[in-house]
Enzyme design. Structure first.
Site, PDB file in Angstrom:
ATOM      1  N   MET A 176       0.760  -0.917   0.191  1.00 54.73           N
ATOM      2  CA  MET A 176       0.054   0.430   0.111  1.00 54.73           C
ATOM      3  C   MET A 176       0.627   1.358   0.162  1.00 54.73           C
ATOM      4  O   MET A 176       1.241   1.909   1.227  1.00 54.73           O
ATOM      5  CB  MET A 176      -0.799   0.146   1.089  1.00 54.73           C
ATOM      6  CG  MET A 176      -1.514  -0.991   1.232  1.00 54.73           C
ATOM      7  SD  MET A 176      -3.542  -1.415   2.934  1.00 54.73           S
ATOM      8  CE  MET A 176      -3.935   0.452   1.600  1.00 54.73           C
ATOM      9  N   SER A 177       1.068   1.907  -1.047  1.00 54.54           N
ATOM     10  CA  SER A 177       1.203   3.393  -1.196  1.00 54.54           C
ATOM     11  C   SER A 177       0.758   4.646  -0.563  1.00 54.54           C
ATOM     12  O   SER A 177       1.736   5.755  -0.778  1.00 54.54           O
ATOM     13  CB  SER A 177       1.903   3.767  -2.425  1.00 54.54           C
ATOM     14  OG  SER A 177       0.905   4.067  -3.286  1.00 54.54           O
ATOM     15  N   GLY A 202      -2.613   5.697  -2.330  1.00 59.34           N
ATOM     16  CA  GLY A 202      -2.980   6.418  -3.180  1.00 59.34           C
ATOM     17  C   GLY A 202      -3.771   5.450  -3.482  1.00 59.34           C
ATOM     18  O   GLY A 202      -4.227   4.230  -3.363  1.00 59.34           O
ATOM     19  N   VAL A 203      -4.652   6.008  -4.560  1.00 55.20           N
ATOM     20  CA  VAL A 203      -5.984   5.354  -4.260  1.00 55.20           C
ATOM     21  C   VAL A 203      -6.265   3.901  -5.488  1.00 55.20           C
ATOM     22  O   VAL A 203      -6.682   3.249  -5.086  1.00 55.20           O
ATOM     23  CB  VAL A 203      -7.130   5.726  -5.620  1.00 55.20           C
ATOM     24  CG1 VAL A 203      -6.163   6.454  -7.296  1.00 55.20           C
ATOM     25  CG2 VAL A 203      -7.788   5.627  -5.610  1.00 55.20           C
ATOM     26  N   ASP A 204      -4.882   3.559  -6.111  1.00 54.90           N
ATOM     27  CA  ASP A 204      -4.818   2.166  -6.736  1.00 54.90           C
ATOM     28  C   ASP A 204      -4.400   1.094  -5.757  1.00 54.90           C
ATOM     29  O   ASP A 204      -5.725  -0.165  -5.472  1.00 54.90           O
ATOM     30  CB  ASP A 204      -3.973   2.115  -8.111  1.00 54.90           C
ATOM     31  CG  ASP A 204      -4.298   3.442  -8.931  1.00 54.90           C
ATOM     32  OD1 ASP A 204      -4.665   3.208  -9.888  1.00 54.90           O
ATOM     33  OD2 ASP A 204      -2.537   4.029  -9.719  1.00 54.90           O
ATOM     34  N   SER A 205      -2.960   1.155  -4.947  1.00 54.44           N
ATOM     35  CA  SER A 205      -3.578  -0.076  -3.567  1.00 54.44           C
ATOM     36  C   SER A 205      -4.238   0.331  -2.926  1.00 54.44           C
ATOM     37  O   SER A 205      -4.572  -1.231  -2.329  1.00 54.44           O
ATOM     38  CB  SER A 205      -1.805   0.436  -3.325  1.00 54.44           C
ATOM     39  OG  SER A 205      -1.626   1.708  -3.009  1.00 54.44           O
ATOM     40  N   LEU A 233       6.025   0.457   2.857  1.00 53.30           N
ATOM     41  CA  LEU A 233       7.314   0.812   3.131  1.00 53.30           C
ATOM     42  C   LEU A 233       7.559   2.575   3.223  1.00 53.30           C
ATOM     43  O   LEU A 233       7.114   3.431   2.235  1.00 53.30           O
ATOM     44  CB  LEU A 233       8.172   0.291   1.746  1.00 53.30           C
ATOM     45  CG  LEU A 233       7.775  -0.638   1.198  1.00 53.30           C
ATOM     46  CD1 LEU A 233       8.836  -1.194   0.169  1.00 53.30           C
ATOM     47  CD2 LEU A 233       7.901  -1.697   3.053  1.00 53.30           C
ATOM     48  N   CYS A 245      13.484   0.141  -7.922  1.00 54.06           N
ATOM     49  CA  CYS A 245      12.972   0.474  -6.730  1.00 54.06           C
ATOM     50  C   CYS A 245      12.050  -1.678  -7.008  1.00 54.06           C
ATOM     51  O   CYS A 245      12.137  -2.115  -6.241  1.00 54.06           O
ATOM     52  CB  CYS A 245      11.745   1.406  -6.476  1.00 54.06           C
ATOM     53  SG  CYS A 245      11.135   1.486  -5.228  1.00 54.06           S
ATOM     54  N   GLY A 293      -1.289  -2.345  -6.840  1.00 54.18           N
ATOM     55  CA  GLY A 293      -2.440  -2.199  -7.763  1.00 54.18           C
ATOM     56  C   GLY A 293      -2.063  -1.097  -8.716  1.00 54.18           C
ATOM     57  O   GLY A 293      -2.003  -0.434  -9.551  1.00 54.18           O
ATOM     58  N   CYS A 340      10.294  10.092  -5.667  1.00 51.91           N
ATOM     59  CA  CYS A 340       9.351   9.507  -4.940  1.00 51.91           C
ATOM     60  C   CYS A 340      10.914  11.081  -4.038  1.00 51.91           C
ATOM     61  O   CYS A 340      10.955  11.968  -2.746  1.00 51.91           O
ATOM     62  CB  CYS A 340       9.691   8.752  -4.254  1.00 51.91           C
ATOM     63  SG  CYS A 340      10.579   7.702  -3.292  1.00 51.91           S
TER      64      CYS A 340
END
EC number: 2.8.1.13
Length: 381
Positions: free
Chosen positions: A27-28, A30-33, A52, A120, A144, A217
């Site tokens: 899970m970042s 963001g919406v996707d994950s 992470l 990454c 995601g 990032c």
């Protein structure tokens, strides 16, 4: 649907109930994950969210358009709390610096144009995090990413996303067969990003309208040079801007301020022909410029190849496939000639402009959506 003695195969491919299938979701924030985690939890899977911490959030906290910042950890944790599954934050800053940031700096200083998001995925998310997922006794790990994993006659295959505009195959070519066996990509079949946001709204997720991350990032505002100067003080050494025919045209403040194919901002006005950066000579501290035709490249040396074909890479003298040498360009027809299991010479049937060491060269099927892996472009021209 395949059956074992008692249970049909669930949507993640396991012959047991979702409640007995543990899936770690990367899970970042963001919406996707977030949608992936909410969806799998809604389907009854034993979801464990993991975020992470990759970079100093003091520097990244207030920055829009980049992942991995402190606000993203908060957003991921909030989704986990609302949907009722555990969430962990893992400090991967040292691993990230060693595996991604340091190489980014060194390759950039060597005149390359690195793609740290691939490294990454390869060295952190799909290596260390994947091992952590196994330590957590997960059956699989879901992300995601917009890419598809399909079961083929010889095992799992990597395929482009249904939505070509969101396809992330260029950044995931180094996913190995073993990793692909453990990974799941629930969003890859969706028709558009709008569909993802609609799912987020249905689940009541606060991140439903959160902007997509844009920057690397650890590179605020896309200013690579300023980051390199911090990581490698003194790296921006001045030198000459030289025409390909040998004429000295001006001076520069460091090769790190230039990229192959650059035309604007060269600081050498008053010329009758438009000039482009065609080579960065780090040893001589020279930025070499020339006419556009000098940018065209037909033969590309590639190494560190990850091959995802059914037959061994060296089983043929030539592979006629399509390749992509920039994430923003469509795949083009090429002939790939293996030199070893991990090296090849790639001949582009139509020369491409602006190719530079450090970029990825990704292999695609001529017909259909399958990805056959890829490698890294590695020497100047």
């Amino acid at each position: 649907m395949a059956l074992d003695n008692e249970h049909p195969v669930n949507l993640l491919g396991f012959p047991k109930p979702p409640s007995e299938t543990r899936v770690v979701v990367a899970m970042s924030g963001g919406v996707d994950s977030s949608v992936v985690a909410a969806y799998l939890a809604d389907q009854g899977f034993d979801v464990v969210g993991v975020t992470l911490q990759l970079y100093d959030h003091g520097a990244a906290l207030a920055k829009k358009g980049a992942c991995c910042a402190g606000i993203d950890i908060h957003d991921a944790r909030r989704v986990a709390e609302e949907r009722g599954f555990p969430h962990y934050v893992l400090d991967y800053e040292n691993i990230f610096k060693d595996a991604v940031i340091d190489e980014f700096a060194d390759s950039y200083l060597a005149g390359a144009t690195p793609v740290p998001c691939i490294r990454c995925n390869e060295r952190v998310k799909f290596k260390d995090l994947l091992e952590t997922a196994k330590d957590l006794e997960a059956d699989c790990m879901a992300t995601g990413h917009y890419i598809q994993r399909m079961d083929g006659p010889n095992g799992p295959e990597l395929h482009c996303a249904e939505d070509a505009n969101r396809d992330q195959s260029y950044f995931l070519f180094s996913t190995t067969p073993d990793q692909l066996n453990f990974l799941r990509f629930p969003l890859g079949h969706l028709p558009s990003k709008d569909a993802t946001r609609e799912m987020a709204a249905e689940y009541g997720l606060a991140v439903a309208d959160k902007p997509d991350s844009q920057d690397i990032c650890f590179v605020p505002n896309g200013n690579y040079a300023s980051v390199i100067e911090k990581l490698r003080p003194g790296a921006a050494e001045p030198g000459e801007i030289v025409h390909a025919d040998g004429r000295v045209l001006g001076a520069h403040e460091g090769v790190i301020h230039y990229t192959i194919g650059q035309r604007r901002g060269l600081g050498i006005g008053g010329l009758t022909e438009p000039l482009y950066v065609v080579k960065l000579d780090v040893d001589k501290k020279q930025v070499v410029v020339g006419p556009k035709e000098l940018l065209a490249t037909r033969v590309v040396p590639v190494r560190e190849i990850n091959w995802l074909g059914d037959e061994p890479f060296t089983s043929r003298k030539e592979w006629h496939l399509k390749v992509k040498v920039r994430s923003t360009r469509p795949p083009r027809e090429a002939i790939i000639r293996p030199i070893s299991e991990t090296e090849a010479e790639v001949e582009l049937l139509t020369p491409e402009e602006g190719i530079s060491p450090g970029q990825a060269c990704v292999f695609y099927a001529n017909e259909g959506s399958r990805i056959f892996g890829g490698g890294w472009i590695w020497r100047g021209y």
